[in-house]
Design a protein around this motif. Structure first.
Motif, mmCIF file in Angstrom:
data_model
loop_
_atom_site.group_PDB
_atom_site.id
_atom_site.type_symbol
_atom_site.label_atom_id
_atom_site.label_comp_id
_atom_site.label_asym_id
_atom_site.label_seq_id
_atom_site.Cartn_x
_atom_site.Cartn_y
_atom_site.Cartn_z
ATOM 1 N N UNK A 28 0.822 -1.213 0.000
ATOM 2 C CA UNK A 28 0.000 0.000 0.000
ATOM 3 C C UNK A 28 0.853 1.259 0.000
ATOM 4 N N UNK A 29 1.992 1.228 0.684
ATOM 5 C CA UNK A 29 2.851 2.421 0.731
ATOM 6 C C UNK A 29 3.334 2.794 -0.664
ATOM 7 N N UNK A 30 3.678 1.801 -1.474
ATOM 8 C CA UNK A 30 4.100 2.089 -2.841
ATOM 9 C C UNK A 30 2.980 2.727 -3.652
ATOM 10 N N UNK A 31 1.785 2.186 -3.525
ATOM 11 C CA UNK A 31 0.637 2.767 -4.225
ATOM 12 C C UNK A 31 0.286 4.136 -3.657
ATOM 13 N N UNK A 53 -7.729 5.121 1.282
ATOM 14 C CA UNK A 53 -7.977 3.691 1.509
ATOM 15 C C UNK A 53 -8.629 3.059 0.286
ATOM 16 N N UNK A 54 -9.666 3.695 -0.226
ATOM 17 C CA UNK A 54 -10.388 3.137 -1.371
ATOM 18 C C UNK A 54 -9.484 3.014 -2.591
ATOM 19 N N UNK A 55 -8.655 4.018 -2.814
ATOM 20 C CA UNK A 55 -7.726 3.974 -3.963
ATOM 21 C C UNK A 55 -6.679 2.877 -3.774
ATOM 22 N N UNK A 56 -6.198 2.703 -2.528
ATOM 23 C CA UNK A 56 -5.204 1.657 -2.270
ATOM 24 C C UNK A 56 -5.804 0.274 -2.470
ATOM 25 N N UNK A 57 -7.013 0.059 -1.970
ATOM 26 C CA UNK A 57 -7.675 -1.233 -2.141
ATOM 27 C C UNK A 57 -7.866 -1.538 -3.629
ATOM 28 N N UNK A 58 -8.345 -0.552 -4.388
ATOM 29 C CA UNK A 58 -8.606 -0.760 -5.813
ATOM 30 C C UNK A 58 -7.324 -1.025 -6.592
ATOM 31 N N UNK A 59 -6.279 -0.277 -6.318
ATOM 32 C CA UNK A 59 -5.032 -0.407 -7.078
ATOM 33 C C UNK A 59 -4.277 -1.693 -6.751
ATOM 34 N N UNK A 60 -4.297 -2.088 -5.478
ATOM 35 C CA UNK A 60 -3.472 -3.222 -5.045
ATOM 36 C C UNK A 60 -4.198 -4.553 -5.058
ATOM 37 N N UNK A 61 -5.532 -4.534 -4.964
ATOM 38 C CA UNK A 61 -6.265 -5.784 -4.841
ATOM 39 C C UNK A 61 -6.120 -6.408 -3.454
ATOM 40 N N UNK A 62 -5.609 -5.638 -2.518
ATOM 41 C CA UNK A 62 -5.443 -6.114 -1.146
ATOM 42 C C UNK A 62 -6.477 -5.417 -0.272
ATOM 43 N N UNK A 63 -7.076 -6.188 0.619
ATOM 44 C CA UNK A 63 -8.119 -5.673 1.511
ATOM 45 C C UNK A 63 -7.761 -6.008 2.953
ATOM 46 N N UNK A 64 -8.484 -5.371 3.873
ATOM 47 C CA UNK A 64 -8.355 -5.698 5.283
ATOM 48 C C UNK A 64 -9.677 -5.473 5.988
ATOM 49 N N UNK A 65 -9.866 -6.207 7.067
ATOM 50 C CA UNK A 65 -11.015 -5.973 7.936
ATOM 51 C C UNK A 65 -10.639 -5.027 9.071
ATOM 52 N N UNK A 66 -9.353 -4.698 9.185
ATOM 53 C CA UNK A 66 -8.880 -3.808 10.251
ATOM 54 C C UNK A 66 -9.429 -2.396 10.029
ATOM 55 N N UNK A 67 -9.720 -1.724 11.116
ATOM 56 C CA UNK A 67 -10.176 -0.344 11.029
ATOM 57 C C UNK A 67 -9.093 0.531 10.420
ATOM 58 N N UNK A 68 -9.496 1.498 9.629
ATOM 59 C CA UNK A 68 -8.568 2.395 8.937
ATOM 60 C C UNK A 68 -7.552 3.010 9.891
ATOM 61 N N UNK A 69 -8.015 3.520 11.040
ATOM 62 C CA UNK A 69 -7.100 4.193 11.959
ATOM 63 C C UNK A 69 -6.074 3.238 12.569
ATOM 64 N N UNK A 70 -6.277 1.923 12.431
ATOM 65 C CA UNK A 70 -5.333 0.957 12.984
ATOM 66 C C UNK A 70 -4.199 0.592 12.033
ATOM 67 N N UNK A 71 -4.282 1.031 10.765
ATOM 68 C CA UNK A 71 -3.204 0.690 9.837
ATOM 69 C C UNK A 71 -2.728 1.834 8.955
ATOM 70 N N UNK A 72 -3.521 2.853 8.736
ATOM 71 C CA UNK A 72 -3.136 3.899 7.778
ATOM 72 C C UNK A 72 -1.878 4.651 8.228
#
Length: 192
Positions: A28-31, A53-72
Motif C-alpha cells: 500500500x505504501x508504494x501505491x 484507503x479506497x484507492x489503495x484497495x482498488x489499485x493493489x487488490x489487497x483488503x483488510x477488515x482492520x479499522x482504517x485508523x489501525x493501519x493507515x
C-alpha cells in the motif's frame, strides 16, 4: 440448505489469499506514494483518509477488515520515510480527515523525522502541514498562481474557521470604572 457466509478477517488479496499486515502495508505504501504524487499535481488539493484507503484497495487488490485508523499510520509512515529518502516534501501532508479537514496527530511523525519540534497545538501542526502541502504542489508540478502560491489549510478546515469567525461576537472593550462608558481603543476615558 442455507449458504454460510463468512467474513474475511485480517489482510488478504482478492481471491482470499491471506497475507501479513506488514506485506499489505509495504504494498500500500508504494501505491500511496503514487496516489499522493498525483494529488500533489493539483494546487490546494487534498485527499481524505477514506478516499486514500479506497484507492489503495482498488489499485493493489489487497483488503483488510482492520479499522482504517489501525493501519493507515503505518502506511503513511512508510511514505514519509520514502519522501525523505528521495528528497521530496512530505506527501503525507496531503491526507486529511473527512470530518474536519485536519491532518491529525500522525503528522507529528513528519516533524520528528525532519528534526523539528513537535507542534504546540493542532493549529500549529495544521499550519506546518499547509507549508508542506505547498512544497508538494511546487515539487510535483501543480499549476501555481503567478505569485508562486501560498500555504493553505485544507478547504474543509478553512471553511470551518471562517464560519466560526463570522459567528463570533465582536470583542468587548473595557468600560471606564468611573463613568461606565466603553473605553476607546486608546484605553483612556475621554469623559474623565
Amino acid at each position: 440448505m442455507e449458504a454460510v457466509v463468512t467474513q474475511q478477517r485480517g489482510y488478504w488479496r482478492e481471491g482470499g489469499e491471506r497475507i501479513s499486515a506488514q506485506e499489505a502495508w509495504d504494498v500500500w505504501a508504494g501505491y500511496a506514494y503514487d496516489v499522493l504524487t498525483e494529488v500533489a499535481q493539483t494546487y490546494h488539493a487534498t485527499i481524505t483518509y477514506g478516499e486514500l484507503r479506497d484507492r489503495l484497495f482498488a489499485a493493489s487488490g489487497i483488503r483488510t477488515s482492520a479499522l482504517l485508523q489501525n493501519w493507515v499510520g503505518e502506511v503513511l509512515n512508510r511514505v514519509i520515510h520514502e519522501s525523505l529518502r528521495r528528497g521530496h516534501p512530505p506527501l503525507s501532508a496531503l491526507v486529511v480527515r473527512m470530518e474536519d479537514g485536519m491532518v491529525g496527530g500522525g503528522y507529528n511523525e513528519v516533524l520528528r523525522i525532519i528534526g523539528e519540534p513537535l507542534a504546540e497545538d493542532e493549529m500549529a501542526r495544521e499550519e506546518h502541514a499547509a507549508g508542506s502541502r505547498l512544497a508538494c504542489y511546487r515539487h510535483f508540478g501543480a499549476s501555481l498562481p503567478s505569485d508562486g502560491g501560498v500555504p493553505a489549510l485544507a478547504p474543509k478546515l478553512q471553511a470551518t474557521i471562517q464560519r466560526r469567525r463570522a459567528q463570533a461576537p465582536p470583542p468587548r472593550r473595557p468600560v471606564c470604572s468611573t463613568c461606565f462608558v466603553q473605553l476607546p481603543v486608546s484605553g483612556r476615558c475621554d469623559s474623565c
